[in-house]
Motif scaffolding. Structure first.
Motif, PDB file in Angstrom:
ATOM      1  N   LEU A  79     -19.399  10.378  -5.237  1.00  0.00           N
ATOM      2  CA  LEU A  79     -19.074  11.872  -6.577  1.00  0.00           C
ATOM      3  C   LEU A  79     -20.905  12.085  -7.281  1.00  0.00           C
ATOM      4  CD1 LEU A  79     -15.380  10.797  -7.340  1.00  0.00           C
ATOM      5  CD2 LEU A  79     -16.671  13.220  -5.899  1.00  0.00           C
ATOM      6  N   ILE A  80     -21.553  10.943  -7.514  1.00  0.00           N
ATOM      7  CA  ILE A  80     -22.331  10.786  -8.264  1.00  0.00           C
ATOM      8  C   ILE A  80     -23.514  11.069  -7.071  1.00  0.00           C
ATOM      9  CG2 ILE A  80     -24.016   9.333  -9.621  1.00  0.00           C
ATOM     10  CD1 ILE A  80     -22.001   8.016 -10.695  1.00  0.00           C
ATOM     11  N   ALA A  81     -23.565  10.701  -6.157  1.00  0.00           N
ATOM     12  CA  ALA A  81     -24.956  10.100  -4.801  1.00  0.00           C
ATOM     13  C   ALA A  81     -24.418  11.953  -3.742  1.00  0.00           C
ATOM     14  CB  ALA A  81     -24.646   9.955  -3.914  1.00  0.00           C
ATOM     15  N   ALA A  82     -23.558  12.862  -3.868  1.00  0.00           N
ATOM     16  CA  ALA A  82     -23.342  13.688  -3.529  1.00  0.00           C
ATOM     17  C   ALA A  82     -24.224  15.166  -3.834  1.00  0.00           C
ATOM     18  CB  ALA A  82     -21.621  14.577  -3.928  1.00  0.00           C
ATOM     19  N   ALA A  83     -25.172  14.836  -5.131  1.00  0.00           N
ATOM     20  CA  ALA A  83     -25.455  15.387  -6.049  1.00  0.00           C
ATOM     21  C   ALA A  83     -27.027  14.882  -4.963  1.00  0.00           C
ATOM     22  CB  ALA A  83     -25.446  15.535  -7.630  1.00  0.00           C
ATOM     23  N   PHE A  84     -27.029  14.665  -3.797  1.00  0.00           N
ATOM     24  CA  PHE A  84     -28.373  14.971  -3.660  1.00  0.00           C
ATOM     25  C   PHE A  84     -28.409  15.645  -2.056  1.00  0.00           C
ATOM     26  CE2 PHE A  84     -28.381  10.154  -6.339  1.00  0.00           C
ATOM     27  CZ  PHE A  84     -29.104  10.292  -6.962  1.00  0.00           C
ATOM     28  N   GLU A  85     -27.725  15.970  -1.566  1.00  0.00           N
ATOM     29  CA  GLU A  85     -28.050  16.436  -0.688  1.00  0.00           C
ATOM     30  C   GLU A  85     -28.002  16.124   0.490  1.00  0.00           C
ATOM     31  OE1 GLU A  85     -29.168  20.392  -2.009  1.00  0.00           O
ATOM     32  OE2 GLU A  85     -27.512  21.449  -3.258  1.00  0.00           O
ATOM     33  N   GLN A  86     -27.582  14.960   0.731  1.00  0.00           N
ATOM     34  CA  GLN A  86     -27.590  14.275   2.266  1.00  0.00           C
ATOM     35  C   GLN A  86     -26.983  14.497   3.295  1.00  0.00           C
ATOM     36  OE1 GLN A  86     -30.939  12.721   2.290  1.00  0.00           O
ATOM     37  NE2 GLN A  86     -31.732  13.135   0.689  1.00  0.00           N
ATOM     38  N   GLU A  87     -26.887  13.973   4.054  1.00  0.00           N
ATOM     39  CA  GLU A  87     -25.341  13.535   5.130  1.00  0.00           C
ATOM     40  C   GLU A  87     -24.909  12.940   4.423  1.00  0.00           C
ATOM     41  OE1 GLU A  87     -27.022  14.915   9.376  1.00  0.00           O
ATOM     42  OE2 GLU A  87     -24.661  14.326   9.306  1.00  0.00           O
ATOM     43  N   VAL A  88     -23.992  12.883   4.415  1.00  0.00           N
ATOM     44  CA  VAL A  88     -22.929  12.434   4.551  1.00  0.00           C
ATOM     45  C   VAL A  88     -21.753  11.423   4.818  1.00  0.00           C
ATOM     46  CG1 VAL A  88     -21.132  11.328   1.928  1.00  0.00           C
ATOM     47  CG2 VAL A  88     -23.695  12.017   1.672  1.00  0.00           C
ATOM     48  N   THR A  89     -21.417  10.844   5.215  1.00  0.00           N
ATOM     49  CA  THR A  89     -19.838  10.140   5.629  1.00  0.00           C
ATOM     50  C   THR A  89     -19.441   8.854   5.468  1.00  0.00           C
ATOM     51  OG1 THR A  89     -21.349  10.656   7.831  1.00  0.00           O
ATOM     52  CG2 THR A  89     -19.326   8.966   8.021  1.00  0.00           C
ATOM     53  N   LEU A  90     -18.116   8.980   5.139  1.00  0.00           N
ATOM     54  CA  LEU A  90     -17.557   8.191   4.784  1.00  0.00           C
ATOM     55  C   LEU A  90     -16.471   7.480   5.444  1.00  0.00           C
ATOM     56  CD1 LEU A  90     -18.198   9.236   1.990  1.00  0.00           C
ATOM     57  CD2 LEU A  90     -15.883   9.270   0.897  1.00  0.00           C
ATOM     58  N   ALA A  91     -16.455   5.936   6.133  1.00  0.00           N
ATOM     59  CA  ALA A  91     -15.913   4.937   7.157  1.00  0.00           C
ATOM     60  C   ALA A  91     -14.713   4.528   6.436  1.00  0.00           C
ATOM     61  CB  ALA A  91     -16.922   4.236   7.295  1.00  0.00           C
ATOM     62  N   PHE A  92     -13.554   4.277   7.289  1.00  0.00           N
ATOM     63  CA  PHE A  92     -12.528   3.796   7.006  1.00  0.00           C
ATOM     64  C   PHE A  92     -11.970   1.923   7.376  1.00  0.00           C
ATOM     65  CE2 PHE A  92     -12.562   7.651   3.943  1.00  0.00           C
ATOM     66  CZ  PHE A  92     -12.481   7.510   3.273  1.00  0.00           C
ATOM     67  N   LEU A  93     -11.690   1.444   7.428  1.00  0.00           N
ATOM     68  CA  LEU A  93     -11.714   0.419   8.280  1.00  0.00           C
ATOM     69  C   LEU A  93     -11.213  -0.936   7.616  1.00  0.00           C
ATOM     70  CD1 LEU A  93     -14.591  -1.304   9.271  1.00  0.00           C
ATOM     71  CD2 LEU A  93     -15.318   0.299   7.741  1.00  0.00           C
ATOM     72  N   ASP A  94     -10.752  -1.637   7.952  1.00  0.00           N
ATOM     73  CA  ASP A  94      -9.833  -3.418   7.491  1.00  0.00           C
ATOM     74  C   ASP A  94      -9.117  -1.852   6.978  1.00  0.00           C
ATOM     75  OD1 ASP A  94     -11.775  -4.315   9.854  1.00  0.00           O
ATOM     76  OD2 ASP A  94     -13.311  -4.943   8.730  1.00  0.00           O
ATOM     77  N   ASP A  95      -9.269  -2.958   5.020  1.00  0.00           N
ATOM     78  CA  ASP A  95      -7.652  -2.622   4.351  1.00  0.00           C
ATOM     79  C   ASP A  95      -8.674  -1.396   3.856  1.00  0.00           C
ATOM     80  OD1 ASP A  95      -6.031  -5.056   4.643  1.00  0.00           O
ATOM     81  OD2 ASP A  95      -6.839  -6.039   3.019  1.00  0.00           O
ATOM     82  N   GLY A  96      -9.830  -1.068   3.918  1.00  0.00           N
ATOM     83  CA  GLY A  96     -10.043   0.355   3.318  1.00  0.00           C
ATOM     84  C   GLY A  96      -9.049   1.118   3.267  1.00  0.00           C
ATOM     85  N   VAL A  97      -8.366   1.678   5.130  1.00  0.00           N
ATOM     86  CA  VAL A  97      -7.609   2.593   5.160  1.00  0.00           C
ATOM     87  C   VAL A  97      -6.073   2.568   4.209  1.00  0.00           C
ATOM     88  CG1 VAL A  97      -7.406   2.076   7.044  1.00  0.00           C
ATOM     89  CG2 VAL A  97      -6.373   0.807   6.838  1.00  0.00           C
ATOM     90  N   TYR A  98      -6.199   1.352   2.872  1.00  0.00           N
ATOM     91  CA  TYR A  98      -5.330   2.005   2.642  1.00  0.00           C
ATOM     92  C   TYR A  98      -5.146   2.173   0.652  1.00  0.00           C
ATOM     93  CZ  TYR A  98      -2.834  -2.281   4.142  1.00  0.00           C
ATOM     94  OH  TYR A  98      -1.902  -3.133   5.463  1.00  0.00           O
ATOM     95  N   GLN A  99      -6.902   2.801   1.258  1.00  0.00           N
ATOM     96  CA  GLN A  99      -7.176   4.014  -0.042  1.00  0.00           C
ATOM     97  C   GLN A  99      -6.596   5.228   0.551  1.00  0.00           C
ATOM     98  OE1 GLN A  99     -11.263   3.930  -0.091  1.00  0.00           O
ATOM     99  NE2 GLN A  99     -11.643   1.413   0.152  1.00  0.00           N
ATOM    100  N   ILE A 100      -6.633   5.234   1.547  1.00  0.00           N
ATOM    101  CA  ILE A 100      -6.144   6.863   1.703  1.00  0.00           C
ATOM    102  C   ILE A 100      -5.089   6.723   2.598  1.00  0.00           C
ATOM    103  CG2 ILE A 100      -8.489   7.990   2.271  1.00  0.00           C
ATOM    104  CD1 ILE A 100      -8.468   7.764   4.846  1.00  0.00           C
ATOM    105  N   VAL A 101      -3.973   6.320   2.229  1.00  0.00           N
ATOM    106  CA  VAL A 101      -2.456   6.322   2.941  1.00  0.00           C
ATOM    107  C   VAL A 101      -1.924   7.623   1.235  1.00  0.00           C
ATOM    108  CG1 VAL A 101      -2.714   3.975   3.848  1.00  0.00           C
ATOM    109  CG2 VAL A 101      -1.720   4.937   1.305  1.00  0.00           C
ATOM    110  N   ARG A 102      -0.918   7.726   1.678  1.00  0.00           N
ATOM    111  CA  ARG A 102      -0.140   9.092   0.892  1.00  0.00           C
ATOM    112  C   ARG A 102       0.449   7.827  -0.059  1.00  0.00           C
ATOM    113  NH1 ARG A 102       0.866  14.102   3.529  1.00  0.00           N
ATOM    114  NH2 ARG A 102       0.391  13.270   5.716  1.00  0.00           N
ATOM    115  N   ASN A 103       1.540   9.220  -1.027  1.00  0.00           N
ATOM    116  CA  ASN A 103       2.189   8.726  -1.696  1.00  0.00           C
ATOM    117  C   ASN A 103       2.062   7.658  -2.730  1.00  0.00           C
ATOM    118  OD1 ASN A 103       3.692  10.989  -0.844  1.00  0.00           O
ATOM    119  ND2 ASN A 103       4.978   9.082   0.682  1.00  0.00           N
TER     120      ASN A 103
END
Lengths: 134, 112, 102
Positions: free
Chosen positions: A28-52
Motif C-alpha cells: 500500500l505504501i509503495a503503490a504511491a511510487f507508480e511502478q508496475e506491481v504484481t502480487l503473487a500468492f503461493l504456498d501458504d500465501g494462498v490462505y491470505q485471500i480465502v473468504r470468510n
C-alpha cells in the motif's frame, strides 16, 4: 524514472506470523511510487485471500478486507498458484472476490485474480525487475 | 494524551488520533475540529467526507491514501469534489491526516 | 537476466527450498545460507531435489554457516559449490536481481 516491474511474493498464512500484514502494508505504501506491481500468492500465501476470515475472535484486525481495496490503489494483478491451492484442498471458489474498475472500459468491474500454474508462476517471477519476499 | 469531551476522557495518541476507534462519536469529531489552533466548525461538506472515510474504513479496514480518497470522493460525491483543491479547502492540514483524525481513524498508511 | 535465489530455512522444517527449486528458472543461481545449509548434506532427504536442480541451476552453500553447524564441505551433495561471505557478495553482483525464500 522508468517504470519497473515489482513483484511481492506472499508465501505465509496470515495471523500466525506478521509477514502477510507487513507485505500488505508495504504494498500500500509503495503503490504511491507508480511502478508496475504484481502480487503473487503461493504456498501458504494462498490462505491470505480465502473468504470468510474472522480474526476478530483472536482480537486481531481483519485485514483480509484490505485486499479488496487494492484496485483503488491501481494494483490489479494478483496471481495465485493453482498447485498451492490444490495441495491445500482449496479451489478458486475459496478465494475472495478481489476486483478493480477498468478505467479504459467504462469502469467495468473486473477480477484482479488470475490462477496460474507453478510453471507460469516461475515465468512471471523471471520476468520481474525487483522481488519483495514475504 | 486525552481529549476531554462531555466530562469523559478519550484516549488519543501524541498526534491526536483516537487510540480506540470504537470511542468515536460525532461530538468527538466536532471537538477535535474546534480544538485546532485555528478552530474549525464542521459543515455538511466536512461531514460528507468524514462519513465517507468511516464507511471506507468499515469496508476495507484502512484509511485510504489521499490519492485514493480523492478519486473515490469524485466517483461517489461528484467530480467537482474529487479534487485535492476541494479537499484541502475543507481540511487545510491535509485531507488524509486531518479528516481521518476527525473520523476517528488511524493515520493513513504511508502518510508521514 | 538471471536471479539469485537465497534460501535460509531448514528444508526439514519448511518448504522454502522445495518451493524455491520449483520456481527457479534455467540459468538462475541458488544460495543456501543459515539453516538452509543443513539440506546440502549428502544422503539427506532433500538431496535428490538438489541433484535434479543442478541440471539447470548452480547451487552454492555458505561456508561460514556450514562451519558453524559442524558440517565439513566434503559432506555435501556432489556438484554443490561452497562460497564464503565475499563469494556471497560476488553472487549478488553477478545476478541482476535476487529473491529470498523465507
Amino acid at each position: 524514472m522508468a517504470v519497473k516491474k515489482f513483484m511481492y511474493v506472499n508465501r505465509k498464512a496470515p495471523y500466525g506470523t506478521v509477514y502477510a500484514l507487513e507485505s500488505l502494508e508495504v504494498v500500500l505504501i509503495a503503490a504511491a511510487f507508480e511502478q508496475e506491481v504484481t502480487l503473487a500468492f503461493l504456498d501458504d500465501g494462498v490462505y491470505q485471500i480465502v473468504r470468510n476470515q474472522n480474526p476478530k475472535l483472536l482480537g486481531m484486525k481483519n485485514f483480509s478486507s484490505t485486499y479488496k481495496a487494492l484496485g483503488d490503489y491501481d494494483i490489479k494483478q494478483l496471481y495465485v498458484e493453482r498447485e498451492s491451492l490444490i495441495e491445500r484442498g482449496l479451489t478458486e471458489d475459496d478465494l475472495m472476490d478481489i476486483t478493480y474498475e477498468d478505467e479504459g472500459d467504462d469502469w467495468a468491474e473486473k477480477s484482479s485474480l488470475t490462477i496460474v500454474s507453478r510453471a507460469e508462476m516461475a515465468a512471471l517471477m523471471a520476468a520481474q525487475d525487483v522481488m519483495f519476499s514475504f | 494524551m486525552a481529549l476531554e469531551i462531555g466530562g469523559k476522557n478519550i484516549a488519543t495518541d501524541e498526534e491526536g488520533y483516537l487510540e480506540n476507534l470504537t470511542d468515536w462519536t460525532p461530538e468527538i469529531a466536532s471537538a477535535m475540529a474546534l480544538a485546532e489552533e485555528q478552530p474549525v466548525t464542521l459543515t455538511d461538506e466536512h461531514w460528507e467526507i468524514i462519513n465517507f472515510l468511516r464507511e471506507y474504513y468499515e469496508e476495507y479496514q484502512i484509511a485510504p491514501a489521499v490519492r485514493v480518497l480523492t478519486k473515490a470522493v469524485g466517483k461517489r460525491l461528484g467530480a467537482d469534489k474529487g479534487t485535492s483543491k476541494y479537499l484541502y479547502s475543507l481540511f487545510p492540514y491535509g485531507p488524509g491526516k486531518q479528516a481521518c483524525k476527525y473520523a476517528g481513524l488511524p493515520k493513513p498508511t504511508g502518510c508521514v | 537476466m538471471s536471479m539469485l535465489h537465497i534460501v535460509n530455512k531448514s528444508p526439514f522444517e519448511r518448504n522454502a527450498l522445495a518451493s524455491c527449486l520449483s520456481h527457479a528458472s534455467k540459468g538462475d543461481a541458488v544460495l543456501l545460507i543459515e539453516d538452509a545449509v543443513l539440506g546440502a548434506v549428502a544422503g539427506s532427504q532433500v538431496a535428490h531435489l538438489l541433484l535434479s536442480a543442478l541440471a539447470t541451476q548452480a547451487i552454492y552453500v555458505l561456508s561460514e554457516d556450514l562451519a558453524a553447524r559442524g558440517m565439513e564441505p566434503n559432506r555435501l551433495v556432489k556438484g554443490l559449490q561452497v562460497v564464503d561471505y565475499s563469494g556471497f557478495v560476488d553472487l549478488t553482483v553477478q545476478h541482476d536481481k535476487n529473491q529470498s525464500w523465507l
